[in-house]
Write an enzyme that holds these catalytic residues in place. Structure first.
Site, mmCIF file in Angstrom:
data_model
loop_
_atom_site.group_PDB
_atom_site.id
_atom_site.type_symbol
_atom_site.label_atom_id
_atom_site.label_comp_id
_atom_site.label_asym_id
_atom_site.label_seq_id
_atom_site.Cartn_x
_atom_site.Cartn_y
_atom_site.Cartn_z
ATOM 1 N N CYS A 159 0.871 -1.370 0.142
ATOM 2 C CA CYS A 159 -0.024 0.044 0.154
ATOM 3 C C CYS A 159 1.054 1.293 -0.129
ATOM 4 O O CYS A 159 0.594 2.249 -0.829
ATOM 5 C CB CYS A 159 -0.954 -0.030 1.341
ATOM 6 S SG CYS A 159 -0.112 -0.423 2.756
ATOM 7 N N HIS A 172 -3.043 6.277 4.376
ATOM 8 C CA HIS A 172 -1.979 6.644 4.645
ATOM 9 C C HIS A 172 -1.542 8.156 3.850
ATOM 10 O O HIS A 172 -1.802 8.245 2.951
ATOM 11 C CB HIS A 172 -0.952 5.527 3.820
ATOM 12 C CG HIS A 172 -1.179 4.180 4.400
ATOM 13 N ND1 HIS A 172 -1.759 3.768 5.519
ATOM 14 C CD2 HIS A 172 -0.642 3.069 3.814
ATOM 15 C CE1 HIS A 172 -1.589 2.686 5.863
ATOM 16 N NE2 HIS A 172 -1.009 1.959 4.754
#
Lengths: 344, 344
Positions: free
Chosen positions: B129, B249
């Protein structure tokens, strides 16, 4: 040692209350202590270490007979009253950004540049919280190995924005499901027009923006670091970010040294014996600094020291301290202790 | 266009459920969809976009007749079942770290290196990710201006550690006063021996430690970035940190380009027109990407672009995306779409 008369301006604030606590805890040789704040807070009672104190309004005459005045009530209050205090014979330790970059005013972290104190003419500036912990951790490295470059990304706590910001974080944190629409009235900065929830968020803005695209917080880290290290050629760049932590700033610091043949163990050894620093660097034991456990602690915690795989002189470290203590109140009290010890 | 038979392994997980949602939402041309998980979850009912699905246990025969199998149940499950799926004629899109660094297995972000898909022999790896959002944002810059160096510090959400980690963050966040002693059972990593509260904290460990002092998460960012850009000379270093954010994130990315005469406006223009990217970069309006508002969004948000004051070729940017979507499920579904379009 002569006992001195002390005043704290901004005594009801997040940092002011910690200055009082640290003075008492460290047995600072006080003859008297005067707690000063705005008219609104006058008469308020503050309890610290079991003692009660009454807050007074700050007026020019407040500084009559004061030897050391701590200022921590915002840049505007400092600009208004610091010269009044100095004119009345006090030495001012200013915790705002008002005088930090003024050329002939020393900007001091006692573990780094105590000698700068000798050059003061009534005002000593306490650096920004995020700067203090970084230069404290870098100084032992700079001294022995030379320092040429710093790139830092911060993970800063809400207490840097005052007691109200802690309350706001607490309220928002309890409202998990509505997190994207939680009420926000304080962050990123009171001088801005928009407010964002900090709980469950990371806000890449601390203080206002400069025309360069950097925030004032980032420019403080850049400019203050160069001033404290007395090295304008040092390359410094910064990204400052607020995260949902109560107190305790964390910093991901990349740095390049001049020495060509340095190991992680060399740097660990330097930091292990450095003043003000606690080395927490044992990956095998999952031991590294964390903001949640730095709250209320005096030390600058350093860990995660490792070499850049692609740059022979590049290293990373992770540096954490309580921004209200070593990042502010403790550093100010340490400056006062240096002044007293010199005179003593 | 031929409709295909699809399987999702790890269908009950944080990423698996998002893969199903994205397949339905984007009208992926499916003939059938099979939701696979552990024996424990067999019989469980999952509702997505108003449709109901029953979860089945993963066994080798599950893959009979499957054209595309998404794997998102951890590296061990992938190592156990991926070859079974490939042997039965499925193309596997694997969202674990099991095959990412295997030399002849393509590691693909469709906006960056779709051409690598042509070289697959049954397995395509979906990058980590934190890597995906970084290379997506860097690619338009790399293409036009050359890229020589990357130093990244991450601010990663708990959803990357699974649905249980979201529950743990919620519980801890409601216990503000006891924050330093809140119960912790999951983070930083299930493979470790110690667990720390993530609410009101920043944990500088994601995944286990390597002997180099880097975490596996940091090494993933370093190694995957070089593989995707097919450039082993690219200097990459990373610090990966978990913060109390649900999903989304954030990354503070410092990068150096080869071109000598580039402005912030040049980089903004490149990113403004790049696929998969939304530019949010207006300091005057306090507009920049934030994790809290990226949750549930497909785009990679980029902002805070600015020049390193001390390095002519150095720039910073702040990159945010939902780690479960572009960071995982969406990227996997986009890979499947590329495969289908090529065949179609």
């Amino acid at each position: 040692m002569k006992k001195v008369n002390v005043a704290i301006v901004g005594a009801t604030g997040a940092v002011g209350t910690k200055i009082l606590e640290k003075l008492l805890e460290r047995n600072f040789p006080m003859n008297s202590i005067k707690l000063l704040a705005s008219k609104r807070s006058a008469g308020m009672e503050i309890t610290a270490n079991g003692q009660k104190f009454i807050v007074e309004e700050t007026v020019p005459e407040s500084f009559d007979g004061i030897d050391i005045a701590f200022f921590s009530a915002g840049g505007n209050i400092s600009k208004m009253f610091v010269s009044e205090a100095v004119d009345r014979g006090a030495v001012v330790i200013d915790n705002t950004s008002a005088f930090r970059m003024t050329a002939d005013i020393p900007l001091v972290v006692p573990e780094v540049n105590p000698e700068a104190l000798k050059r003061h003419s009534g005002i000593i500036a306490n650096p920004n919280c995020s700067t203090i912990q970084m230069v404290t951790a870098l100084e032992p490295i700079r001294q022995k190995l030379g320092l040429s470059r710093v790139i830092v990304s911060t993970y800063q706590a809400v207490s840097g924005a005052g007691i109200e910001a802690i309350d706001e974080l607490q309220k928002q944190s309890a409202e998990f499901e509505s997190r994207a629409t939680n009420e926000a009235n304080l962050l990123p900065t009171g001088s801005g027009e928009r407010f964002y929830p900090i709980a469950f968020n990371a806000i890449p803005q601390i203080d206002a923006f400069d025309t360069s695209g950097y925030t004032l917080e980032e420019l403080k880290m850049i400019n203050e670091t160069k001033k404290i290290f007395e090295n304008n050629k040092l390359q410094v760049s910064a990204t400052c970010v607020r995260i949902p932590v109560v107190s305790g700033h964390s910093e991901s610091i990349y740095f390049e040294i001049e020495n060509d043949d340095t190991s992680v163990a060399d740097i660990q050894a330097l930091l292990e014996n450095a003043p003000g620093i606690v080395l927490q660097d044992n990956p095998d034991k999952q031991s590294y600094p964390m903001a949640l456990f730095a709250e209320g602690e005096d030390a600058v915690f350093v860990g995660r020291i490792r070499k850049d795989p692609d740059h022979p002189n590049g290293f990373h470290m992770w540096v954490v301290t309580d921004n209200l203590l070593k990042g502010a109140a403790l550093n100010s009290v340490q400056i006062a202790e240096c002044l007293i010890n010199e005179k003593g």
